[in-house]
Design a protein around this motif. Sequence first.
Motif, PDB file in Angstrom:
ATOM      1  N   UNK A   1      34.698  31.913  50.046  1.00  8.66           N
ATOM      2  CA  UNK A   1      34.351  33.106  50.800  1.00  8.66           C
ATOM      3  C   UNK A   1      35.318  34.240  50.559  1.00  8.66           C
ATOM      4  N   UNK A   2      34.906  35.441  50.933  1.00  7.06           N
ATOM      5  CA  UNK A   2      35.806  36.585  50.837  1.00  7.06           C
ATOM      6  C   UNK A   2      35.998  37.058  49.423  1.00  7.06           C
ATOM      7  N   UNK A   3      36.165  38.342  49.258  1.00  8.41           N
ATOM      8  CA  UNK A   3      36.469  38.872  47.945  1.00  8.41           C
ATOM      9  C   UNK A   3      37.953  38.957  47.771  1.00  8.41           C
ATOM     10  N   UNK A   4      38.504  40.152  47.801  1.00  6.85           N
ATOM     11  CA  UNK A   4      39.939  40.310  47.848  1.00  6.85           C
ATOM     12  C   UNK A   4      40.634  40.301  46.513  1.00  6.85           C
ATOM     13  N   UNK A   5      40.019  39.804  45.445  1.00  5.03           N
ATOM     14  CA  UNK A   5      40.715  39.761  44.158  1.00  5.03           C
ATOM     15  C   UNK A   5      40.716  41.147  43.536  1.00  5.03           C
ATOM     16  N   UNK A   6      41.860  41.536  43.020  1.00  6.29           N
ATOM     17  CA  UNK A   6      41.979  42.848  42.387  1.00  6.29           C
ATOM     18  C   UNK A   6      42.326  42.660  40.938  1.00  6.29           C
ATOM     19  N   UNK A   7      41.925  43.612  40.115  1.00  8.25           N
ATOM     20  CA  UNK A   7      42.161  43.511  38.687  1.00  8.25           C
ATOM     21  C   UNK A   7      43.607  43.808  38.334  1.00  8.25           C
ATOM     22  N   UNK A   8      44.270  44.638  39.104  1.00  5.25           N
ATOM     23  CA  UNK A   8      45.667  44.951  38.845  1.00  5.25           C
ATOM     24  C   UNK A   8      46.332  45.252  40.176  1.00  5.25           C
TER      25      UNK A   8
ATOM     26  N   UNK B   1      31.183  30.934  33.645  1.00  6.22           N
ATOM     27  CA  UNK B   1      29.916  31.530  34.030  1.00  6.22           C
ATOM     28  C   UNK B   1      30.074  32.477  35.197  1.00  6.22           C
ATOM     29  N   UNK B   2      29.076  33.313  35.383  1.00 14.79           N
ATOM     30  CA  UNK B   2      29.118  34.328  36.430  1.00 14.79           C
ATOM     31  C   UNK B   2      29.167  33.674  37.812  1.00 14.79           C
ATOM     32  N   UNK B   3      30.061  34.145  38.640  1.00  8.37           N
ATOM     33  CA  UNK B   3      30.158  33.635  39.999  1.00  8.37           C
ATOM     34  C   UNK B   3      30.898  32.331  40.138  1.00  8.37           C
ATOM     35  N   UNK B   4      31.441  31.809  39.049  1.00 10.66           N
ATOM     36  CA  UNK B   4      32.126  30.529  39.129  1.00 10.66           C
ATOM     37  C   UNK B   4      33.508  30.689  39.761  1.00 10.66           C
ATOM     38  N   UNK B   5      33.981  29.573  40.343  1.00  8.86           N
ATOM     39  CA  UNK B   5      35.281  29.602  41.006  1.00  8.86           C
ATOM     40  C   UNK B   5      36.384  29.412  39.985  1.00  8.86           C
ATOM     41  N   UNK B   6      37.415  30.216  40.063  1.00 13.30           N
ATOM     42  CA  UNK B   6      38.569  30.051  39.211  1.00 13.30           C
ATOM     43  C   UNK B   6      39.604  29.169  39.877  1.00 13.30           C
ATOM     44  N   UNK B   7      40.698  28.908  39.160  1.00 11.69           N
ATOM     45  CA  UNK B   7      41.761  28.074  39.694  1.00 11.69           C
ATOM     46  C   UNK B   7      42.457  28.772  40.854  1.00 11.69           C
ATOM     47  N   UNK B   8      42.672  30.087  40.732  1.00 10.61           N
ATOM     48  CA  UNK B   8      43.311  30.858  41.791  1.00 10.61           C
ATOM     49  C   UNK B   8      42.371  31.975  42.220  1.00 10.61           C
ATOM     50  N   UNK B   9      42.211  32.154  43.531  1.00  9.15           N
ATOM     51  CA  UNK B   9      41.388  33.223  44.075  1.00  9.15           C
ATOM     52  C   UNK B   9      42.238  34.064  45.015  1.00  9.15           C
ATOM     53  N   UNK B  10      42.069  35.371  44.943  1.00  7.28           N
ATOM     54  CA  UNK B  10      42.836  36.237  45.817  1.00  7.28           C
ATOM     55  C   UNK B  10      43.245  37.512  45.086  1.00  7.28           C
ATOM     56  N   UNK B  11      44.131  38.304  45.651  1.00 10.64           N
ATOM     57  CA  UNK B  11      44.954  38.022  46.829  1.00 10.64           C
ATOM     58  C   UNK B  11      44.235  38.307  48.145  1.00 10.64           C
TER      59      UNK B  11
ATOM     60  N   UNK C   1      46.853  33.331  48.362  1.00 11.78           N
ATOM     61  CA  UNK C   1      45.849  32.972  47.364  1.00 11.78           C
ATOM     62  C   UNK C   1      45.288  31.597  47.696  1.00 11.78           C
ATOM     63  N   UNK C   2      44.027  31.401  47.341  1.00  8.22           N
ATOM     64  CA  UNK C   2      43.433  30.073  47.392  1.00  8.22           C
ATOM     65  C   UNK C   2      43.636  29.425  46.030  1.00  8.22           C
ATOM     66  N   UNK C   3      44.288  28.283  46.008  1.00  3.72           N
ATOM     67  CA  UNK C   3      44.615  27.580  44.758  1.00  3.72           C
ATOM     68  C   UNK C   3      43.939  26.229  44.782  1.00  3.72           C
ATOM     69  N   UNK C   4      43.197  25.904  43.718  1.00  3.10           N
ATOM     70  CA  UNK C   4      42.405  24.683  43.723  1.00  3.10           C
ATOM     71  C   UNK C   4      42.830  23.668  42.697  1.00  3.10           C
TER      72      UNK C   4
END
Length: 464
Positions: free
Chosen positions: A71-78, A146-156, A170-173
């Motif tokens: 859930x949640x967005x929050x990830x920034x490119x820089x 693929x589009x919409x897939x979960x990465x290892x780290x999500x955030x901030x 960060x969410x770390x999986x």
Amino acid sequence: MRNFLLRILVASQWGASLALVSGCGTHIESGSSSSSPGGATSGVSSGSSSPEGATSSSSSSSTAGATSGAGGGGQVDSPDASAPLEPYPDPTCVGPFHDGGYYGQCCYEVHCTAPVGGACPAASEAAPHLDDLPPGSGTCTCSAEGEGAAGWIQGPYANRTASDPGSCCYLVGSISCEGRPLLVRGEPRVAPLAHAPSAWSQTDLRRFERALADTDLSALAPAARRELARRWAERGQNEHASVASFGRFALALMAQGAPPQLLEAAHRAALDEVRHARVALAIASAYAGEPVGVGPLPLHGALDDLGSLEAITLATVVEGCVGETLSAIEAEVAAQAAEPPAVRMALQAIARDEARHAELAWAFVRWAVTTGGARLRERVAAAFARALDQVGTGAPGMADGDLPPSHGFLAEGELHRLRRQAVADVLRPAAAALVDERGSSAGREFSDARGNAVLRGGATYLST
């Protein structure tokens, strides 16, 4: 560590260890029943409870297919100091369920760090700044394409406590793996457990069986016994799957025209894994109070890419050079901390065997890069870099505080320290020595202070 590095350097540089790995395997009957010298700390399970019954901890290779449920967005490119951050979602487990021993799904935990340059790093840049990433025994980190897939780290995401200096969260999986996994299209494959009389839960090792029969578990709480039974059963599943992994490796060696010494060592390693699986499942049965075995292992798709030298080499880097080197070191330290004689005997034998398996992996990769040329050498360097960065920046997640120490599993903090030391003192120098031939750019990727010391003079490094 220094002796282990020397063995790996011999395997990866000159192939002289083929004489060792093609010799007779070490049997558990020869294991000492007394504690080895050394100051290892006693430990508990390296797994950690996560929501929905899954566990997040160490592992051995990327697992594809997880979908984001965090859930949640929050990830920034820089980094952007002015960008508002959403509060982080609750930890969660998402994606396909890995039944039969890998703690279920990809599980995300929250890890926070201080801003860098006044802003929170993007997810792609956050790993070096986080102190509490899940560890990797080769790293089965959560990943997907693929589009919409979960990465290892999500955030901030923003910290819920605004005054906390670690305000970038960060969410770390990760999921968990042990030993040399059987990976099929990036996913670990294990056989399901069978709680019924099984030849897999018995051994023909008389001394071990006597020690196991004499093990007094009456002082353990029922919950602790159940958890230890689960952890040893999972170890048994992983060792069982390693039999197939080495069988596939042997077929790949034949497909590549590899030297017979490598093939002999691969078959001996598979027999070692049969013994490891039976010993682990026998211990699991003792803790569970009932037989614990394994069922049929699904193998569809497992024999793909046997004809690709690059595919088998890159898999061996992660599964063998990194994963089995760590497994051997961790088993040796866990054996020093173990108190029940049967558990100590099992771990001592596993440590000795896994060390030879690691030598085999390094020797094969050395042969492969010599055969495959500069392009394969560069790919091997990149594979080492990814795997070692994940292991080296890893740290424990939530601890299994209810498990008693000294039953075969290192404490989270001890496991983290041990893996970082192994990366610095063994894996990076050995990788540098393997890929750095005639000053290639691949070798320079690993030419840190320790790697250069090895390349300039192994004796100087080994004496430090």
